[in-house]
Design a protein around this motif. Structure first.
Motif, PDB file in Angstrom:
ATOM      1  N   ALA A 101      -7.944   2.178  -3.345  1.00 30.07           N
ATOM      2  CA  ALA A 101      -6.504   2.682  -4.571  1.00 30.07           C
ATOM      3  C   ALA A 101      -7.482   3.240  -5.531  1.00 30.07           C
ATOM      4  CB  ALA A 101      -5.776   1.779  -5.220  1.00 30.07           C
ATOM      5  N   TYR A 102      -6.678   4.566  -5.677  1.00 31.90           N
ATOM      6  CA  TYR A 102      -7.977   5.999  -6.045  1.00 31.90           C
ATOM      7  C   TYR A 102      -6.886   6.386  -7.276  1.00 31.90           C
ATOM      8  CZ  TYR A 102      -4.895   8.543  -2.743  1.00 31.90           C
ATOM      9  OH  TYR A 102      -4.406   9.362  -2.249  1.00 31.90           O
ATOM     10  N   PRO A 103      -7.272   7.041  -8.408  1.00 32.85           N
ATOM     11  CA  PRO A 103      -6.351   7.338  -9.988  1.00 32.85           C
ATOM     12  C   PRO A 103      -5.245   7.808  -9.612  1.00 32.85           C
ATOM     13  CG  PRO A 103      -8.810   7.817 -10.032  1.00 32.85           C
ATOM     14  CD  PRO A 103      -8.580   7.261  -8.389  1.00 32.85           C
ATOM     15  N   ILE A 146      -2.934   5.748  -8.474  1.00 30.40           N
ATOM     16  CA  ILE A 146      -2.747   4.807  -9.195  1.00 30.40           C
ATOM     17  C   ILE A 146      -1.255   5.308 -10.279  1.00 30.40           C
ATOM     18  CG2 ILE A 146      -3.497   2.985 -10.735  1.00 30.40           C
ATOM     19  CD1 ILE A 146      -6.212   2.884  -9.187  1.00 30.40           C
ATOM     20  N   LYS A 187      -5.179  -1.853  -8.722  1.00 28.98           N
ATOM     21  CA  LYS A 187      -6.604  -1.193  -9.768  1.00 28.98           C
ATOM     22  C   LYS A 187      -7.589  -0.366  -8.490  1.00 28.98           C
ATOM     23  CE  LYS A 187      -6.825  -5.346 -12.655  1.00 28.98           C
ATOM     24  NZ  LYS A 187      -5.229  -5.973 -12.390  1.00 28.98           N
ATOM     25  N   GLU A 188      -7.947   0.028  -8.893  1.00 29.29           N
ATOM     26  CA  GLU A 188      -8.815   0.849  -8.296  1.00 29.29           C
ATOM     27  C   GLU A 188      -9.689   0.808  -7.689  1.00 29.29           C
ATOM     28  OE1 GLU A 188     -12.129   5.375  -9.098  1.00 29.29           O
ATOM     29  OE2 GLU A 188     -10.606   3.529 -10.749  1.00 29.29           O
ATOM     30  N   THR A 197     -10.560  13.325  -5.253  1.00 29.51           N
ATOM     31  CA  THR A 197     -10.770  13.036  -3.696  1.00 29.51           C
ATOM     32  C   THR A 197     -10.416  14.313  -3.118  1.00 29.51           C
ATOM     33  OG1 THR A 197      -8.337  13.279  -3.613  1.00 29.51           O
ATOM     34  CG2 THR A 197      -9.223  11.074  -4.505  1.00 29.51           C
TER      35      THR A 197
END
Length: 559
Positions: A165-167, A170, A198-199, A553
């Motif tokens: 997971a990335y910002p 999220i 969570k990241e 990303t």
């Protein structure tokens, strides 16, 4: 009309023959720019296995459908603009979603005749019939050289093994949480144990991996028929939707002739309806062609570009729709004489209020779509923009399939003059009808000149057209691919009558000068878009690629 088509075909042949002349150096490397490093890597992996740009496009699209579901997915659709090097063919593969057979013009209106925005945006009633999987099979059968199963393998692995997971994803899950919590299958993927990932935490999608395996084995029949189709339809209908198995089985890909236009010695090849992007860009550039923007005072340049945007978006709201259902005056809207008439209404010193233009009486940021650009070492090119509409789409995953359904029905005009989620106004040309494709702003684009080729596009909702335009103007000014994707952005879409500015796009003095001309300025707190572009220098053979610095990303790799 026949004469104009012949002239355009001749222009295309001239452009393609120039690309293949003896003086041209083929690309020395392949370039891919996409919104996620796993997708870019997937594309390069397929090229290394002997695939071409079209095979790589399947791999990139499918991987983005796994790792960037806030922006695209196999429950959505898109446009793949292709250039085939061997014969110079330019074509747009239209994988846009279509309205189900039971859809009707008033389906989102309440008892007072007002649009129920929740129904139009959230849950399965908001979903049109997806086109992305059909697009994969079409690319593989007609343009690629590898089996579809090979090109899908990176996406299958990403779904089965998971991705961190990335910002950005999220943030989208956090914003969409209330809707996601309505549906157990959506909760299981995006809110395991009721918590936002969570990241760095892996997001694993076993059901989606199995669906992709079915497509790898059976082609589009693994999605539009059989067990996957039955599960999707059952889940949709149990939750208030109107899909049928016949809707899925009747979905067809369309090949469209792109919109072509010329500007300052460059030939543009861009998206055709049901995209509004190509026509709008052609209209704007035709209006601007009378002025030398490169050496123009900055305030005057922004003013004139804004006024051209205003007029093109006005035409979008009135005339544009699915050409299989409505007569779109493409020849008129893209003709230089028509642009000359629009140009004559522009004052060099004063903004014209949109209300003064005859027509139909705060946009979201646009993290809802994705784009990638590819050039391979043979000179094949893909510019693709894919979408599920708003972030994480309808929020509804069909149980047992892993397929997140789009909310593309909101891209229709649910009511004449009523703005959609992006503030865009529509009329009868874009009303809801069974089997119809909703109007889109997606604008994948190629630019050909004597010494260079450019491939670019971006997500961004209603701002896609103007972001691509500003990238094009920067290219025409002689700047490189890294500059195109980085330029500060501004936008006008006719209604609301505001000049929208990206955060810190303009200095206070420029803003004040534009206000003095009558522009109503709306300054955003954030930035827009996620442009990905590739360029090829035909003199040296050098390839360059760039991803928008606004996102962490983005992944642009040449090798």
């Amino acid at each position: 009309m026949r004469v104009l088509q012949t002239l355009l075909a001749c222009c295309l042949l001239i452009g393609s023959s120039a690309i293949h002349s003896s003086e041209v150096q083929l690309p020395k490397q392949a370039g891919i720019a996409s919104a996620h490093p796993m997708a870019t890597a997937a594309g390069h992996k397929i090229l290394a296995q002997g695939g071409n740009a079209f095979d790589a496009a399947i791999a990139v699209s499918a991987t983005l459908a796994v790792v960037e579901q806030q922006s695209s997915g196999i429950g959505g659709g898109g446009f793949w603009l292709l250039h085939r090097a061997q014969d110079g063919k330019n074509v747009m593969i239209d994988g846009r979603e279509v309205a189900p057979a039971a859809a009707h013009a008033d389906m989102y209106l309440d008892e007072n005749g007002e649009v129920n925005r929740d129904l139009a945006l959230n849950g399965p009633l908001a979903a049109a019939i997806p086109g992305e999987i059909a697009g994969f099979e079409h690319l593989a059968k007609h343009y690629g050289r590898l089996p579809l199963a090979v090109s899908l393998q990176p996406a299958i692995e990403a779904a089965a093994k998971g991705f961190p997971a990335y910002p950005r994803i999220i943030r989208t899950i956090e914003r969409k949480a209330k809707v996601l919590k309505r549906y157990p299958a959506s909760m299981a993927v995006y809110l395991p144990n009721g918590q936002v990932p969570k990241e760095g935490e892996l997001i694993i999608q076993s059901d989606l991996a199995n669906t992709l395996k079915a497509v790898a084995k059976h082609g589009k029949a693994g999605f539009y028929a059989g067990e996957v189709a039955e599960k999707m339809v059952q889940a949709v209908r149990e939750n208030g939707g109107i899909w049928t198995l016949e809707d899925l089985q009747n979905y067809t890909i369309k090949e469209r002739d792109p919109i072509t236009t010329n500007y300052r010695g460059h030939q543009l090849v861009t998206a055709a309806p049901p995209s509004s992007g190509g026509i709008a860009i052609a209209t704007i550039l035709n209006i601007l062609s009378a002025w030398d923007l490169t050496d123009m005072d900055r305030v005057k340049r922004i003013h004139l570009v804004t006024e051209a945007m205003r007029r093109a978006y006005r035409d979008r709201s009135i005339y544009l729709g699915d050409t299989d259902f409505v007569e779109v005056p493409i020849q008129l809207l893209t003709h230089p004489y028509y642009a000359a008439g629009l140009r004559a209404s522009i004052s060099p010193v004063k903004a014209m209020p949109s209300d003064y233009l005859p027509g139909i009486n705060d946009n979201p940021k646009g993290e809802d779509t994705t784009h990638f650009s590819i050039i391979d070492t043979e000179g094949n090119m893909v510019s693709a923009t894919l979408t599920v509409n708003t972030g994480l789409a309808s929020g509804f995953i069909a149980t047992g399939t892993g397929v997140l359904l789009n909310n593309e029905m909101d891209d229709f005009s649910a009511k004449p003059g009523e703005p959609n989620a992006f503030g865009l106004i529509g009329d009868d040309a874009n009303k809801i009808e069974p089997g119809k494709r909703p109007l889109s702003s997606m604008s994948p684009t190629f630019v050909f000149s004597d010494d260079q080729v450019a491939v670019l596009g971006t997500p961004g909702g209603s701002r896609i057209i103007t972001m691509v335009l500003l990238g094009l103007l920067d290219h025409f000014d002689g700047n490189n691919v890294h500059s195109w994707v980085s330029k500060p952005r501004y936008h006008h879409q006719y209604l609301p009558d505001k000049l929208y500015l990206e955060k810190d796009a303009l200095d206070p003095a420029t803003i004040e000068a534009l206000q003095a001309k009558g522009h109503v300025i709306h300054q955003h707190k954030g930035d827009w878009g996620n442009m990905h572009a590739v360029s090829w220098n035909k003199t040296t053979g050098a390839v360059d690629a760039a991803s928008d610095p606004r996102t962490t990303t983005g992944s642009a790799v040449v090798k």
